[in-house]
Design a protein around this motif. Structure first.
Motif, short mmCIF file in Angstrom:
data_model
loop_
_atom_site.label_atom_id
_atom_site.label_comp_id
_atom_site.label_asym_id
_atom_site.label_seq_id
_atom_site.Cartn_x
_atom_site.Cartn_y
_atom_site.Cartn_z
N VAL A 212 16.29 -19.89 57.72
CA VAL A 212 17.03 -21.09 57.27
C VAL A 212 18.22 -20.66 56.41
CG1 VAL A 212 16.89 -23.23 55.94
CG2 VAL A 212 14.97 -22.54 57.39
N HIS A 213 17.98 -19.67 55.55
CA HIS A 213 19.04 -19.15 54.68
C HIS A 213 20.20 -18.61 55.53
CE1 HIS A 213 20.98 -17.18 51.35
NE2 HIS A 213 20.70 -15.97 51.77
N GLU A 214 19.87 -17.81 56.52
CA GLU A 214 20.91 -17.22 57.36
C GLU A 214 21.62 -18.30 58.17
OE1 GLU A 214 19.60 -13.31 58.83
OE2 GLU A 214 20.85 -13.69 60.59
N ALA A 215 20.85 -19.28 58.64
CA ALA A 215 21.45 -20.37 59.42
C ALA A 215 22.45 -21.16 58.56
CB ALA A 215 20.37 -21.30 59.95
N ARG A 216 22.22 -21.18 57.23
CA ARG A 216 23.13 -21.87 56.32
C ARG A 216 24.29 -20.96 55.89
NH1 ARG A 216 19.93 -25.03 51.54
NH2 ARG A 216 22.06 -25.00 50.73
N GLY A 217 24.36 -19.78 56.48
CA GLY A 217 25.47 -18.87 56.17
C GLY A 217 25.17 -17.85 55.09
N GLY A 218 23.93 -17.79 54.64
CA GLY A 218 23.58 -16.88 53.55
C GLY A 218 23.30 -15.47 54.03
N SER A 219 23.29 -14.53 53.09
CA SER A 219 22.89 -13.16 53.40
C SER A 219 21.82 -12.74 52.38
CB SER A 219 24.10 -12.23 53.34
OG SER A 219 24.74 -12.37 52.10
N GLY A 220 21.22 -11.57 52.60
CA GLY A 220 20.13 -11.11 51.75
C GLY A 220 20.59 -10.79 50.34
N GLY A 221 19.64 -10.55 49.45
CA GLY A 221 19.98 -10.19 48.09
C GLY A 221 19.05 -10.85 47.10
N SER A 222 19.37 -10.69 45.80
CA SER A 222 18.47 -11.25 44.80
C SER A 222 18.64 -12.76 44.70
CB SER A 222 18.69 -10.58 43.44
OG SER A 222 19.99 -10.83 42.98
N VAL A 223 19.82 -13.28 45.06
CA VAL A 223 19.99 -14.73 45.16
C VAL A 223 20.06 -15.05 46.64
CG1 VAL A 223 21.51 -16.69 44.69
CG2 VAL A 223 21.12 -14.97 42.93
N ALA A 224 18.99 -15.62 47.18
CA ALA A 224 18.94 -15.88 48.61
C ALA A 224 18.15 -17.17 48.83
CB ALA A 224 18.31 -14.69 49.34
#
Lengths: 350, 350
Positions: A212-224
């Motif tokens: 879901v995070h990636e689908a929203r344009g996010g990438s990995g990391g401590s804030v994800a």
């Protein structure tokens, strides 16, 4: 020194050789009919094709056709087969075990819905065995957090051995314990084995978050998407406790290595999490399955059994339909292609 | 619509503005004397210096010197201060609260060893407040998995509100609940707040794994040191349960959002894990602290209080020295520079 035969040369069966070797035992690794390519590679001193690393040279490998020779003089037999292979193994081993009862253990994880109850795999195996195996030699299951590739590298690993016979568990623990393999005996076989199976279902749900995070344009990391994942994780443990209770185990067993420990490791290192991520990304169920390129998806196997169990529990009044909202959601997503949208508003103690 | 004043403009205090805005309230963010640089940035529509992202334009920011104006007409006050700031906040707010009692909550986490028992922060705060705040308006604490930077991005987040007054918890929950902020009311304030503090100590221990792995030449991935980390995680939850019991809470509280949920998020996204990793890499304690460049290390604060508590419990016979092996090891590492080598052989149910 004892002679340990491991039947099943997949990732976990093969990695299991390491603690036994470290404890000074002779280890014989026997492939199933599905493992011939693996045994072929090992015979030629090549890396294990699935673990992508060599096994120690002391491990002796055998084809399935050489089972009798491999078992000759073996003091203990460990099954490294998948849950689907447990009944097969029971049948193949029975003639040998009827002659000479030996310690028997298994790393297979699963639950079988059968005769209106969920059965844990050591019990499934026990029923497939000759009667001489009963009692003190009842099958021992292994639960707790253990990634095979890490065990192979001698990463410190803590597991529980569990079974109907504490004596058999202790005997196995004494064979296996060593400098990087910490074994705790857990008498609650129903609870420990249920957790070992359930964690695959729940790890799929935790995995949705990364997708879901990636689908929203996010990438990995401590804030994800860790807030999402952690809320699912906590709900998963609460529901594991409830499922363990329903199956007849001790809910507290889900708090230790078999529950919180194994769910943590599966979320961090397992293919189930990757499968959940594909679903979270919005891939239709069939496409997500295709992405896994034929890897065994234990989460789907166990969700099918749980779905049958929940229908029956609901009908008989053992469960309320508002209970276990996460598990019900996961069955809907994995078996009926429901959208992944997580029902956080229904989470809580129940 | 209500007027919410948040006192403390650090990461969590500032991010807390989001759910209240989403629920349609007016939000006033008041910096402490330590937050002047932050308020200065926000006044100039710059990104929040610690969150490294802008706050929504609707958030009104105030310097500490403007506290009275910020509190004027506020229906509820949320404290976003560190554990060290709780007593300060109690003293500063008391004159205002004595005049007009208002709902009070806090995101601070910690435990204070005092008068021979471990006290949770809502109780520490309550003692610093005027008597008119007693009863229904007892301070409400927030526990559960919540990374501030994710809340700011409206990642779905599930938390528990807890306190001596269930009425006050429900009133806060009604103000805060919204489309991405799921609030559960937890009556066990001792258990929930103890977990919120304990998770920092235990996350440090889970963090050792990544450091030991790297020190052995490993890199990240699905095969890394997850077996080690997961075994520490499981032991952490068991020991959280025992500590909660010792402090007078319900061990089951450690199983849900305040325990398993918050420990998961802290291991994945928090600075405590990074600090643990430095120690796992073999850095001496002082160097590991220096590496954190002045970041507040809640794990050290809470381990100091727990160390005092454990000494007292042992002397009075409430605990056996063989209990809580992980927690004792963490106090030895963090306070007495013991080597990180994890005592897996002492882990188990106890």
């Amino acid at each position: 020194m004892a002679v340990i035969a491991i039947v099943g040369a997949g990732m976990m069966g093969s990695a299991l050789a390491l603690p036994f070797l470290a404890a000074g035992h002779e280890v014989r690794l026997v492939g199933t009919p599905l493992d011939r390519e693996i045994v072929e590679a090992l015979r030629h001193s090549q890396p294990h094709p699935k673990l992508r690393a060599p096994l120690p040279a002391e491990v002796r490998s055998y084809f399935d056709s050489e089972l009798e020779r491999a078992l000759d003089g073996a003091d203990a037999i460990a099954l490294g087969v998948s849950s689907a292979g447990v009944r097969w193994a029971g049948e193949v081993l029975s003639p040998f075990l009827a002659r000479t009862p030996r310690l028997l253990s298994m790393v297979s994880k699963g639950l079988a819905w059968q005769d209106e109850h969920l059965e844990v795999l050591p019990d499934v195996l026990a029923r497939a065995l000759p009667e001489t195996m009963a009692g003190a030699l009842a099958p021992v299951g292994v639960a707790g957090p253990c990634i095979a590739g890490e065990l192979l590298r001698q990463v410190p690993t803590s597991v529980v051995f569990t079974g109907r016979s504490t004596q058999a568990c202790e005997a196995w623990a004494n064979l296996a314990r060593g400098p990087f393999y910490y074994v705790h005996v857990e008498p609650d076989v129903v609870g420990a084995e249920a957790c070992a199976a359930l964690k695959n279902a729940f790890a799929m749900g935790v995995g949705f978050g990364a997708g879901v995070h990636e689908a929203r344009g996010g990438s990995g990391g401590s804030v994800a998407y860790h807030n999402y994942e952690s809320a699912v994780f906590a709900q998963a443990i609460l529901e594991m406790q409830r499922m363990v209770e329903l199956i007849g185990g001790n809910p507290q067993t889900a708090v230790g290595l078999p529950g919180t420990g194994d769910l943590t490791v599966t979320c961090n290192g397992g293919r189930t999490g990757r499968f959940g991520k594909w679903l979270g990304l919005g891939l239709p169920l069939a496409e997500a399955i295709a992405k896994m390129e034929g890897a065994t998806l234990e989460c789907l196997e166990v969700l099918r059994e749980l779905d049958a169990a929940l229908s029956h529990y609901d009908r008989s009044g053992r469960t309320r339909p508002t209970e276990l909202p996460l598990l019900r959601h996961l069955t809907d997503v994995a078996l009926r292609a429901a959208p992944v949208a997580m029902p956080f508003e229904r989470f809580g103690r129940a």
